[in-house]
Motif scaffolding. Structure first.
Motif, PDB file in Angstrom:
ATOM      1  N   GLU A  19      60.926  40.528  36.904  1.00 37.28           N
ATOM      2  CA  GLU A  19      61.051  40.005  38.262  1.00 37.28           C
ATOM      3  C   GLU A  19      60.299  40.913  39.220  1.00 37.28           C
ATOM      4  O   GLU A  19      60.300  42.135  39.053  1.00 37.28           O
ATOM      5  N   PRO A  20      59.696  40.333  40.253  1.00 31.26           N
ATOM      6  CA  PRO A  20      59.596  38.886  40.451  1.00 31.26           C
ATOM      7  C   PRO A  20      58.478  38.281  39.618  1.00 31.26           C
ATOM      8  O   PRO A  20      57.495  38.940  39.322  1.00 31.26           O
ATOM      9  N   ALA A  21      58.636  37.030  39.265  1.00 29.67           N
ATOM     10  CA  ALA A  21      57.566  36.290  38.611  1.00 29.67           C
ATOM     11  C   ALA A  21      56.598  35.773  39.672  1.00 29.67           C
ATOM     12  O   ALA A  21      56.954  35.666  40.850  1.00 29.67           O
ATOM     13  N   VAL A  22      55.369  35.481  39.243  1.00 29.92           N
ATOM     14  CA  VAL A  22      54.352  34.991  40.166  1.00 29.92           C
ATOM     15  C   VAL A  22      53.734  33.733  39.579  1.00 29.92           C
ATOM     16  O   VAL A  22      53.263  33.736  38.438  1.00 29.92           O
ATOM     17  N   LEU A  23      53.773  32.653  40.352  1.00 30.91           N
ATOM     18  CA  LEU A  23      53.120  31.413  39.956  1.00 30.91           C
ATOM     19  C   LEU A  23      51.701  31.413  40.515  1.00 30.91           C
ATOM     20  O   LEU A  23      51.501  31.659  41.711  1.00 30.91           O
ATOM     21  N   CYS A  24      50.714  31.123  39.637  1.00 30.49           N
ATOM     22  CA  CYS A  24      49.296  31.186  40.030  1.00 30.49           C
ATOM     23  C   CYS A  24      48.656  29.812  39.889  1.00 30.49           C
ATOM     24  O   CYS A  24      49.047  29.010  39.032  1.00 30.49           O
ATOM     25  N   ALA A  25      47.659  29.574  40.723  1.00 32.52           N
ATOM     26  CA  ALA A  25      46.994  28.273  40.714  1.00 32.52           C
ATOM     27  C   ALA A  25      46.218  28.048  39.424  1.00 32.52           C
ATOM     28  O   ALA A  25      46.081  26.911  38.969  1.00 32.52           O
ATOM     29  N   THR A  26      45.698  29.102  38.810  1.00 30.26           N
ATOM     30  CA  THR A  26      44.913  28.968  37.574  1.00 30.26           C
ATOM     31  C   THR A  26      45.346  30.030  36.576  1.00 30.26           C
ATOM     32  O   THR A  26      45.882  31.086  36.943  1.00 30.26           O
ATOM     33  N   GLN A  53      54.787  39.330  35.383  1.00 32.35           N
ATOM     34  CA  GLN A  53      55.040  38.002  34.825  1.00 32.35           C
ATOM     35  C   GLN A  53      54.332  36.954  35.680  1.00 32.35           C
ATOM     36  O   GLN A  53      54.919  36.316  36.543  1.00 32.35           O
ATOM     37  N   SER A  54      53.044  36.803  35.453  1.00 34.03           N
ATOM     38  CA  SER A  54      52.244  35.825  36.198  1.00 34.03           C
ATOM     39  C   SER A  54      51.824  34.706  35.259  1.00 34.03           C
ATOM     40  O   SER A  54      51.444  34.956  34.118  1.00 34.03           O
ATOM     41  N   ALA A  55      51.920  33.480  35.736  1.00 33.86           N
ATOM     42  CA  ALA A  55      51.607  32.313  34.919  1.00 33.86           C
ATOM     43  C   ALA A  55      51.362  31.122  35.825  1.00 33.86           C
ATOM     44  O   ALA A  55      51.696  31.137  37.014  1.00 33.86           O
ATOM     45  N   LEU A 186      53.906  33.319  44.917  1.00 32.76           N
ATOM     46  CA  LEU A 186      52.926  32.232  44.807  1.00 32.76           C
ATOM     47  C   LEU A 186      51.545  32.797  45.142  1.00 32.76           C
ATOM     48  O   LEU A 186      51.400  33.518  46.127  1.00 32.76           O
ATOM     49  N   ALA A 187      50.559  32.460  44.322  1.00 35.62           N
ATOM     50  CA  ALA A 187      49.216  33.014  44.519  1.00 35.62           C
ATOM     51  C   ALA A 187      48.153  31.977  44.236  1.00 35.62           C
ATOM     52  O   ALA A 187      48.182  31.309  43.204  1.00 35.62           O
ATOM     53  N   GLY A 188      47.208  31.826  45.174  1.00 35.93           N
ATOM     54  CA  GLY A 188      46.018  31.024  44.950  1.00 35.93           C
ATOM     55  C   GLY A 188      46.163  29.537  45.182  1.00 35.93           C
ATOM     56  O   GLY A 188      45.234  28.784  44.899  1.00 35.93           O
ATOM     57  N   PHE A 189      47.298  29.085  45.715  1.00 33.31           N
ATOM     58  CA  PHE A 189      47.465  27.643  45.949  1.00 33.31           C
ATOM     59  C   PHE A 189      46.856  27.291  47.302  1.00 33.31           C
ATOM     60  O   PHE A 189      47.381  27.659  48.351  1.00 33.31           O
ATOM     61  N   ILE A 190      45.731  26.580  47.258  1.00 34.06           N
ATOM     62  CA  ILE A 190      45.004  26.224  48.477  1.00 34.06           C
ATOM     63  C   ILE A 190      45.111  24.736  48.764  1.00 34.06           C
ATOM     64  O   ILE A 190      45.445  24.320  49.865  1.00 34.06           O
TER      65      ILE A 190
END
Length: 905
Positions: A19-26, A53-55, A186-190
């Motif tokens: 933790e924390p996890a990270v949700l990525c656009a790609t 923990q990025s996915a 959250l990362a990269g969501f445009i």
């Protein structure tokens, strides 16, 4: 698009661990953040840490629900149906399109339309697009039929699509499964995405704290813009910029993003090779890791050994339709059979097959021709491997499951000795492993496709290899990475160059799905269908790029070919700078260039064997470099395979038939024949020539082709004998007679097509020609372009009287003798010296003996040039080089361009 009110957290402030996890656009951004986070941890003094923990959302939801299933949070009964993989779903759509009874389906590319239908179904569900009946066009009605067929197949097989699975997994969170993190980045969501928006709403309702991850640098770098002449100049400039950056700071990380990466990949790779590895020339450098890498890899099908395997499988799947050009490339290439031990023999076989078989043939004919050629005796393993392949093809069933074909394909590759004798490099071994995995992955299509033929199974393998990205394993991280514009949204680097930012390329043009009404897509807010959304997305990307690097360069091209280009309007406020067209000096480690004068070759050595005979002297007369390249260096053009017989084979058949007719005969024998006897004799000699041809050929002529050639030869010979019948009495004393001459120390082997003796004992030298453009005009020139007969007349028979020298033009429309005679009436249409004074000036050629003497002097001069190594590119008329086998080496076009440029004011 992520809500702007979410709190922002820097990547450096994230602790390691689950933790924390990270949700990525790609997926690329997820991997980049894991690497960047690990580097930050190491720079902070940590020696051990848990990876970030990025996915992607799909990856994270899969992991979350799988863990919940193991804990028992999700009842197994709720997992109704089988989840379809992406290839399985695409194959189902292809089947739906292929079985459509509507006429529209026949107009579409099935593979491309299946992808469009998959996307249309996903868009319609995700964005909740309802199409009123008034907008039901032909394309949409076809899509409805395909969707109905697809849904029926899914229901019958109890299958679930990727959208079904994603919705089910979000529903599991909504229904209360455990294992959720307290905080989620959250990362990269445009671009806006309804599924992501729903996921975030569900997560917040479950009490998960959301934040937006800042993964760039602490400050935004000002970007500079560079305009360059074309795409190649952009690639060269970016490569030089990267090399300079690494030279000044070797630990730097550099990223090059390309708008049209697929089109420029080879060009950019070549530029980076020259800039970063100027000395990496030759096979010895193949195993060395380069200082650059392509982030998305390359299609698996582009890997050399995989490409060889796919072409071998194509050969085995279609053994009755083999293009000789493709098979020849396999023979001359490596990666199968005894590619090292039999390499030379295979090259000779490839050249021989060009003359023996037509452009399209069968595998069985190829194997038989290889076995029958003398060269084939030196390649036993090649013949054995092809024989084993033919046995495997004959034994295989016509239809079977895709998994069975995968096993069969693997056996066929093993039977052909793939991947060759050399131990593969690590990258090659990895690519071969991926191909074998692709063959095994055909099992996933068993339930979807059922029993298929070999062609359909191979199509699935080929498509997998085109779609699957392969990245060679590396032991060190490359300091330069190349990626697409979408993948440029990644972790921080020291320098970023973004190229190809021309109007129309960035932001890209709107591309609505072709199966749904475009207006409804725009109203729904689908970003790909709206130009304004794409422009906003590009503007956001630019902000991320400027925040991700210490130095940012944007570049664009002035033109593409002759078409002028303009920069993207989004770069109007970017400060421009000039870029030098060429480096001020060569790099310090650049190889030293040598210059040498190539008009003079080494003299002929005492032990040097020179082939060519009279053809060598002909080439030397037309252009000395031609003679040197082709007959001393051995360069030549390979013959092009032809359907039926080529001009050379037809000429040989004519020679053989005429030789059989005239051997041991005289004019009296011809004149004694009546029409029936002459026709019977013509039939006999033609049959003899064709029989001899069949005896030497790997297989006899096809009956229809044989009939056509027999008719042609009989007609030609009948017409020609009428010309011969008008001559004064003679008898044939030699046919195809061979002579070995020594001309100024140059050994020359000559063959006389025919030697006739007149009643007074004098000789007539004849050479058969079957072309309409043959001429004896050059015999009066100082450099004879056709010296064959003058060599016979002047040097082969020095002690015998030669009365005439002539080319026998054996054609149907205009048969004739072409040459020169000592006296009138010896040959029909052939004049004496006095009758050809416009060509044979009396000052040079006063009489017949002077003619033979001057021919001998000029031929000896050509021989001395060959001996001395004269090899300049000089010629009187470029048309004389039209049939030169080494014309590309003479660089005639480049020479003309230089002369034209020199004449310009």
């Amino acid at each position: 698009m992520i809500r702007p009110d979410l709190p922002r957290v820097a990547l450096a402030d994230l602790p390691g661990g689950p933790e924390p996890a990270v949700l990525c656009a790609t997926a690329r951004l997820a991997a980049s953040l894991r690497r960047s986070h690990g580097e930050l941890q190491a720079a902070g003094g940590a020696t051990i840490w848990q990876a970030l923990q990025s996915a992607t959302p799909a990856q994270w939801l899969d992991h979350l629900t799988s863990a919940a299933l193991l804990r028992g949070d999700i009842p197994a009964a709720s997992m109704a149906g089988t989840f379809l993989s992406w290839p399985q779903e695409r194959s189902l759509w292809e089947q739906a399109i292929a079985t459509d009874a509507g006429a529209v389906a026949e107009l579409f590319d099935r593979e491309g339309m299946a992808l469009a239908a998959m996307e249309a179904a996903s868009l319609q569900r995700t964005w909740r697009i309802e199409v009123p009946e008034a907008l039901h066009g032909a394309e949409y009605l076809a899509f409805l039929r395909w969707r109905e067929s697809f849904n029926a197949a899914c229901k019958a097989g109890d299958w679930r699509t990727a959208d079904d699975v994603l919705a089910w997994r979000i529903g599991c969170i909504e229904r209360g499964i455990g294992g959720l993190p307290a905080r989620l980045g959250l990362a990269g969501f445009i671009a806006p995405d309804p599924i992501i928006s729903r996921l975030l709403v569900v997560l917040e309702a479950r009490g998960v704290e959301l934040f937006q991850l800042d993964f760039g640098r602490n400050e935004t770098a000002p970007a500079t813009g560079i305009e360059l002449p074309d795409a190649e100049a952009e690639c060269l400039a970016a490569a030089r910029w990267a090399a300079d950056l690494l030279a000044s700071a070797p630990s730097s990380r550099v990223r090059i993003a390309v708008a049209d990466l697929a089109a420029r990949q080879r060009m950019l790779e070549s530029a980076l090779e020259a800039a970063l590895h100027p000395r990496a020339v030759g096979a010895g450098w193949a195993a060395e890791e380069r200082g650059f890498t392509f982030a998305a890899g390359a299609p698996l099908a582009a890997e050399p050994l995989v490409d060889v395997a796919l072409r071998l499988l194509q050969l085995s799947v279609h053994p009755r339709r083999v293009a000789q050009a493709g098979f020849g490339a396999l023979l001359c290439g490596a990666g199968w059979s005894a590619d090292i031990d039999e390499a030379d023999a295979r090259a000779w076989i490839e050249a021989a097959l060009r003359e023996l078989l037509p452009p399209e043939t069968t595998l069985e004919r190829l194997q038989r021709a290889i076995v029958r050629t003398d060269t084939g005796l030196r390649s036993p393993r090649l013949a054995a491997h092809l024989g084993a392949l033919l046995d495997a093809v004959r034994a295989a069933p016509r239809r079977q499951s895709p998994s069975a074909w995968g096993a069969e394909f693997a056996k066929r590759l093993d039977a052909l000795g793939w991947p060759g004798q050399r131990v593969p490099l690590p990258a090659e071994a990895a690519a071969c492993g991926d191909l074998r995995a692709a063959l095994g992955a055909l099992q996933a299509l068993d339930a979807i496709l059922g029993r298929v033929d070999a062609g359909e199974a191979l199509r699935q393998v080929q498509r997998h290899c085109r779609d699957h990205s392969f990245s060679a394993p590396r032991t060190i991280v490359a300091p330069v990475e190349i990626c697409s514009l979408a993948d440029a949204l990644a972790g921080a680097v020291d320098g970023l160059w973004v190229m190809g930012l021309n109007e129309g390329a960035w932001p890209p043009a709107a591309r609505p799905n072709p199966l749904l009404p475009a207006d409804l897509q725009r109203r729904a807010g689908i970003p790909a269908a709206r130009a304004d959304s794409l422009a906003l997305e590009a503007h956001s990307l630019r902000s991320h790029w400027c925040a991700s690097a210490g130095e940012v360069v944007f570049s664009w091209a002035q033109r593409e070919g002759e078409r002028p280009l303009r920069p993207s309007p989004l770069l109007a406020d970017v400060a421009r700078r000039e870029w030098p067209a060429v480096p001020s000096s060569l790099p310090a480690n650049a190889p030293t260039l040598e210059r040498f004068h190539d008009a003079k070759a080494p003299p002929v050595g005492a032990d040097e064997h020179i082939r060519g005979g009279t053809a060598l002297l002909k080439a030397q007369a037309v252009c000395p470099a031609w003679g040197f390249y082709q007959y001393r260096l051995g360069a030549t053009v390979l013959p092009a395979p032809t359907f039926g017989l080529d001009a050379r084979a037809r000429g040989s058949l004519l020679h053989a038939a005429l030789e059989e007719f005239w051997r041991g005969r005289a004019l009296a024998d011809l004149t004694r024949m009546d029409a029936a006897d002459r026709d019977a004799e013509i039939r006999r000699v033609v049959a003899h020539a064709l029989a001899e041809f069949d005896r030497r050929a790997p297989e006899p002529l096809a009956p229809r082709l044989r009939q056509l050639e027999e008719s042609r030869l009989r007609e030609l010979i009948a017409v020609w004998l009428e010309v011969e019948a008008r001559r004064p009495p003679f008898r044939v004393v030699a046919c195809e007679e061979r002579h070995g001459l020594d001309i100024e120390g140059l050994p020359v082997r000559v063959v006389v097509d025919r030697l006739d003796q007149l009643d007074d004992g004098r000789l007539v030298v004849i050479d058969y020609k079957s072309g309409r453009n043959d001429s004896a005009d050059s015999w009066a020139e100082s450099r004879m372009g056709e010296p064959q007969l003058p060599i016979y007349a002047a040097l082969a028979f020095p002690d015998r009287e030669v009365a005439a020298v002539a080319l026998a033009r054996v054609t149907r429309d205009d048969p004739a003798f072409l040459g020169i005679a000592e006296s009138e009436g010896l040959l029909p249409g052939v004049k004496t010296l006095d009758g050809q004074r416009k060509r044979y000036a009396e000052e040079e050629f006063p009489d017949w003996s002077a003619l033979r003497r001057l021919w001998a002097e000029r031929i000896k001069l050509l021989a001395r040039e060959v001996k001395d190594g004269v090899a300049a590119v000089v010629f009187e008329d470029a048309k004389a080089l039209d049939y030169c086998d080494v014309r590309p080496l003479l660089r005639v076009a480049e020479r003309k361009a230089q002369f034209d440029e020199a004449e310009e004011p």
